[in-house]
Design a protein around this motif. Sequence first.
Motif, PDB file in Angstrom:
ATOM      1  N   VAL A 133       0.824  -1.216   0.000  1.00 37.47           N
ATOM      2  CA  VAL A 133       0.000   0.000   0.000  1.00 37.47           C
ATOM      3  C   VAL A 133       0.853   1.259   0.000  1.00 37.47           C
ATOM      4  CG1 VAL A 133      -1.962  -1.164   1.087  1.00 37.47           C
ATOM      5  CG2 VAL A 133      -0.320   0.031   2.536  1.00 37.47           C
ATOM      6  N   ASN A 134       1.979   1.229   0.688  1.00 40.13           N
ATOM      7  CA  ASN A 134       2.808   2.434   0.723  1.00 40.13           C
ATOM      8  C   ASN A 134       3.597   2.636  -0.556  1.00 40.13           C
ATOM      9  OD1 ASN A 134       2.801   3.963   3.470  1.00 40.13           O
ATOM     10  ND2 ASN A 134       2.628   1.794   3.992  1.00 40.13           N
ATOM     11  N   LEU A 135       3.998   1.547  -1.208  1.00 40.62           N
ATOM     12  CA  LEU A 135       4.659   1.674  -2.503  1.00 40.62           C
ATOM     13  C   LEU A 135       3.663   2.174  -3.545  1.00 40.62           C
ATOM     14  CD1 LEU A 135       6.979   1.328  -4.448  1.00 40.62           C
ATOM     15  CD2 LEU A 135       6.468  -1.117  -4.577  1.00 40.62           C
ATOM     16  N   ALA A 136       2.451   1.625  -3.530  1.00 41.26           N
ATOM     17  CA  ALA A 136       1.417   2.065  -4.476  1.00 41.26           C
ATOM     18  C   ALA A 136       1.101   3.541  -4.275  1.00 41.26           C
ATOM     19  CB  ALA A 136       0.161   1.219  -4.304  1.00 41.26           C
ATOM     20  N   THR A 137       0.951   3.962  -3.023  1.00 40.88           N
ATOM     21  CA  THR A 137       0.633   5.353  -2.729  1.00 40.88           C
ATOM     22  C   THR A 137       1.771   6.277  -3.147  1.00 40.88           C
ATOM     23  OG1 THR A 137      -0.713   4.629  -0.845  1.00 40.88           O
ATOM     24  CG2 THR A 137      -0.078   6.938  -0.907  1.00 40.88           C
ATOM     25  N   ALA A 138       3.006   5.838  -2.926  1.00 36.74           N
ATOM     26  CA  ALA A 138       4.156   6.650  -3.336  1.00 36.74           C
ATOM     27  C   ALA A 138       4.196   6.827  -4.847  1.00 36.74           C
ATOM     28  CB  ALA A 138       5.451   6.007  -2.839  1.00 36.74           C
ATOM     29  N   LEU A 139       3.913   5.756  -5.588  1.00 35.42           N
ATOM     30  CA  LEU A 139       3.873   5.854  -7.055  1.00 35.42           C
ATOM     31  C   LEU A 139       2.768   6.793  -7.507  1.00 35.42           C
ATOM     32  CD1 LEU A 139       4.423   2.079  -7.911  1.00 35.42           C
ATOM     33  CD2 LEU A 139       5.950   3.943  -8.593  1.00 35.42           C
ATOM     34  N   ALA A 140       1.603   6.719  -6.850  1.00 34.63           N
ATOM     35  CA  ALA A 140       0.476   7.589  -7.212  1.00 34.63           C
ATOM     36  C   ALA A 140       0.810   9.050  -6.929  1.00 34.63           C
ATOM     37  CB  ALA A 140      -0.781   7.163  -6.448  1.00 34.63           C
ATOM     38  N   ARG A 141       1.485   9.313  -5.831  1.00 32.96           N
ATOM     39  CA  ARG A 141       1.886  10.698  -5.515  1.00 32.96           C
ATOM     40  C   ARG A 141       2.810  11.271  -6.573  1.00 32.96           C
ATOM     41  NH1 ARG A 141       3.349   9.127   0.673  1.00 32.96           N
ATOM     42  NH2 ARG A 141       1.310   9.529   1.652  1.00 32.96           N
ATOM     43  N   MET A 142       3.527  10.387  -7.260  1.00 32.41           N
ATOM     44  CA  MET A 142       4.465  10.825  -8.295  1.00 32.41           C
ATOM     45  C   MET A 142       3.802  10.907  -9.665  1.00 32.41           C
ATOM     46  SD  MET A 142       7.612   8.564  -6.802  1.00 32.41           S
ATOM     47  CE  MET A 142       8.842   9.043  -7.984  1.00 32.41           C
ATOM     48  N   GLY A 143       2.475  10.827  -9.672  1.00 31.98           N
ATOM     49  CA  GLY A 143       1.725  11.022 -10.916  1.00 31.98           C
ATOM     50  C   GLY A 143       1.490   9.767 -11.721  1.00 31.98           C
ATOM     51  N   LYS A 144       1.823   8.599 -11.196  1.00 29.48           N
ATOM     52  CA  LYS A 144       1.605   7.354 -11.919  1.00 29.48           C
ATOM     53  C   LYS A 144       0.175   6.844 -11.685  1.00 29.48           C
ATOM     54  CE  LYS A 144       5.783   7.348 -13.436  1.00 29.48           C
ATOM     55  NZ  LYS A 144       6.035   7.677 -14.870  1.00 29.48           N
ATOM     56  N   LYS A 145      -0.355   6.169 -12.694  1.00 28.26           N
ATOM     57  CA  LYS A 145      -1.675   5.545 -12.581  1.00 28.26           C
ATOM     58  C   LYS A 145      -1.465   4.143 -12.010  1.00 28.26           C
ATOM     59  CE  LYS A 145      -3.509   8.064 -16.590  1.00 28.26           C
ATOM     60  NZ  LYS A 145      -2.237   8.673 -17.039  1.00 28.26           N
ATOM     61  N   VAL A 146      -1.996   3.915 -10.811  1.00 28.53           N
ATOM     62  CA  VAL A 146      -1.641   2.720 -10.053  1.00 28.53           C
ATOM     63  C   VAL A 146      -2.889   1.981  -9.583  1.00 28.53           C
ATOM     64  CG1 VAL A 146      -0.276   1.824  -8.119  1.00 28.53           C
ATOM     65  CG2 VAL A 146       0.379   3.986  -9.198  1.00 28.53           C
ATOM     66  N   GLY A 147      -2.816   0.649  -9.639  1.00 33.82           N
ATOM     67  CA  GLY A 147      -3.864  -0.187  -9.077  1.00 33.82           C
ATOM     68  C   GLY A 147      -3.257  -1.215  -8.147  1.00 33.82           C
ATOM     69  N   ILE A 148      -4.062  -1.660  -7.172  1.00 31.98           N
ATOM     70  CA  ILE A 148      -3.662  -2.776  -6.302  1.00 31.98           C
ATOM     71  C   ILE A 148      -4.677  -3.886  -6.475  1.00 31.98           C
ATOM     72  CG2 ILE A 148      -3.380  -3.626  -3.947  1.00 31.98           C
ATOM     73  CD1 ILE A 148      -2.498  -0.898  -3.079  1.00 31.98           C
ATOM     74  N   LEU A 149      -4.199  -5.067  -6.813  1.00 26.76           N
ATOM     75  CA  LEU A 149      -5.033  -6.265  -6.820  1.00 26.76           C
ATOM     76  C   LEU A 149      -4.686  -7.068  -5.568  1.00 26.76           C
ATOM     77  CD1 LEU A 149      -6.950  -8.375  -7.897  1.00 26.76           C
ATOM     78  CD2 LEU A 149      -5.200  -9.112  -9.505  1.00 26.76           C
ATOM     79  N   ASP A 150      -5.628  -7.104  -4.644  1.00 21.44           N
ATOM     80  CA  ASP A 150      -5.425  -7.840  -3.399  1.00 21.44           C
ATOM     81  C   ASP A 150      -5.662  -9.315  -3.682  1.00 21.44           C
ATOM     82  OD1 ASP A 150      -5.257  -8.739  -0.831  1.00 21.44           O
ATOM     83  OD2 ASP A 150      -6.911  -7.543  -0.030  1.00 21.44           O
ATOM     84  N   ALA A 151      -4.585  -9.998  -4.052  1.00 26.71           N
ATOM     85  CA  ALA A 151      -4.682 -11.411  -4.422  1.00 26.71           C
ATOM     86  C   ALA A 151      -4.545 -12.332  -3.219  1.00 26.71           C
ATOM     87  CB  ALA A 151      -3.616 -11.752  -5.463  1.00 26.71           C
ATOM     88  N   VAL A 183      -5.216   5.539  -5.599  1.00 27.67           N
ATOM     89  CA  VAL A 183      -4.912   4.192  -6.093  1.00 27.67           C
ATOM     90  C   VAL A 183      -6.213   3.418  -6.301  1.00 27.67           C
ATOM     91  CG1 VAL A 183      -3.753   2.004  -5.553  1.00 27.67           C
ATOM     92  CG2 VAL A 183      -2.698   4.181  -4.872  1.00 27.67           C
ATOM     93  N   LYS A 184      -6.330   2.716  -7.429  1.00 31.00           N
ATOM     94  CA  LYS A 184      -7.485   1.863  -7.691  1.00 31.00           C
ATOM     95  C   LYS A 184      -7.309   0.540  -6.945  1.00 31.00           C
ATOM     96  CE  LYS A 184      -8.320   3.891 -12.245  1.00 31.00           C
ATOM     97  NZ  LYS A 184      -8.389   3.660 -13.700  1.00 31.00           N
ATOM     98  N   VAL A 185      -8.362   0.116  -6.260  1.00 34.26           N
ATOM     99  CA  VAL A 185      -8.249  -1.050  -5.378  1.00 34.26           C
ATOM    100  C   VAL A 185      -9.308  -2.091  -5.722  1.00 34.26           C
ATOM    101  CG1 VAL A 185      -8.306  -1.848  -2.988  1.00 34.26           C
ATOM    102  CG2 VAL A 185      -7.384   0.422  -3.517  1.00 34.26           C
ATOM    103  N   MET A 186      -8.889  -3.357  -5.822  1.00 29.37           N
ATOM    104  CA  MET A 186      -9.815  -4.470  -5.992  1.00 29.37           C
ATOM    105  C   MET A 186      -9.395  -5.586  -5.046  1.00 29.37           C
ATOM    106  SD  MET A 186     -12.520  -5.648  -7.157  1.00 29.37           S
ATOM    107  CE  MET A 186     -12.795  -4.108  -8.027  1.00 29.37           C
TER     108      MET A 186
END
Length: 357
Positions: A133-151, A183-186
């Motif tokens: 979650v913190n890596l995803a959030t950091a990428l999103a703060r840097m303007g990247k389009k990010v999703g997390i798939l909770d597998a 971040v988009k979350v599923m």
Amino acid sequence: MNCMLTNKQVMNALQHVEDPELHKSIVDLNMVRNIKIDDTRVELEIVLTIQGCPLKARIKEDVQNALKEIGASSISLTFGSMTPEERAALTKTLKKHTTTETGMPAMLRPDSGVQFIAVTSGKGGVGKSTVTVNLATALARMGKKVGILDADIYGFSIPAMMEVKQKPTMIDKTVIPVISHGVKVMSMGFFTDNNNPVMWRGPMLNKWIQNFLANTHWGELDYLLLDLPPGTGDVAIDVAAMIPQAREIIVTTPHSVASFVALRAGTMAKHTKHEVLGVVENMAYYEEQDGSRNYLFGKDGGDRVALQLKTEVIARIPFAKREENKNSNIYDEDSLTGEMFTSLAQDLIHRGQALRY
């Protein structure tokens, strides 16, 4: 003196209003109906994808602001919902962007531009989901389009960690992921009641992972992070088969037992031809008031894993101090730990750019 508004002006203004979930113009989605104009007074209907759309209030505000900007003095706005036939047509359109003609998730094509990063560990309790979650959030703060798939089907925790309160919207059989912290979350957690356990075996797990990839409207993504269950079970094997281009981050603590079992997860990644990006050593130390480091779980566990896997430790995350995340699982951007995740995100972006050349 006010000039009379035209239908064209109204439609042009609303072209810039997006459906907050689909991230497409409400004009392009044919949601704007029955426009009536009397001088600068505008009456119109917005047809929502489903009844009870959770973001109805936001759409209303955006429509009103857009029309006021072109001089509307009075706005009468009503809401309807699409017919089953209209929803089916919309779903078909969305499917063109989510699946290929063979039914394969479009994002899995080599030219999709999506970078898949699987975050895994040998055992639970080492902070794998915290890293995700913190890596995803950091990428999103840097303007990247990010999703997390909770597998992590059995031990899903991403919705709670990302502070998601609502369930995703369903348009027929297409799921619109929830967005939190940019971040988009599923997650399977959206489809269970009262934190009930998931009691499935291999084939069902495989089916749901495929559904998460193929029947979720992810939209444009730069990165999809997969929070894998710990160990080397069915889900990890299925993900390796479905997403051969995924790269993996191995999470461990310095403790000898954690690093010993983390090595198995890394070895499995090698066997399945996944590139190991590196090892994240979580809970690496606690920094005392005087700046000295207290190694509560021992030292060098991450280095032992990295040495065996012929990779490197790409981050050492210390125990966080309470003021760093204010009772949240997401570290403040300007905290020491938050800066470490920013640095890790920058490293991954650099590596991703190098892959293209």
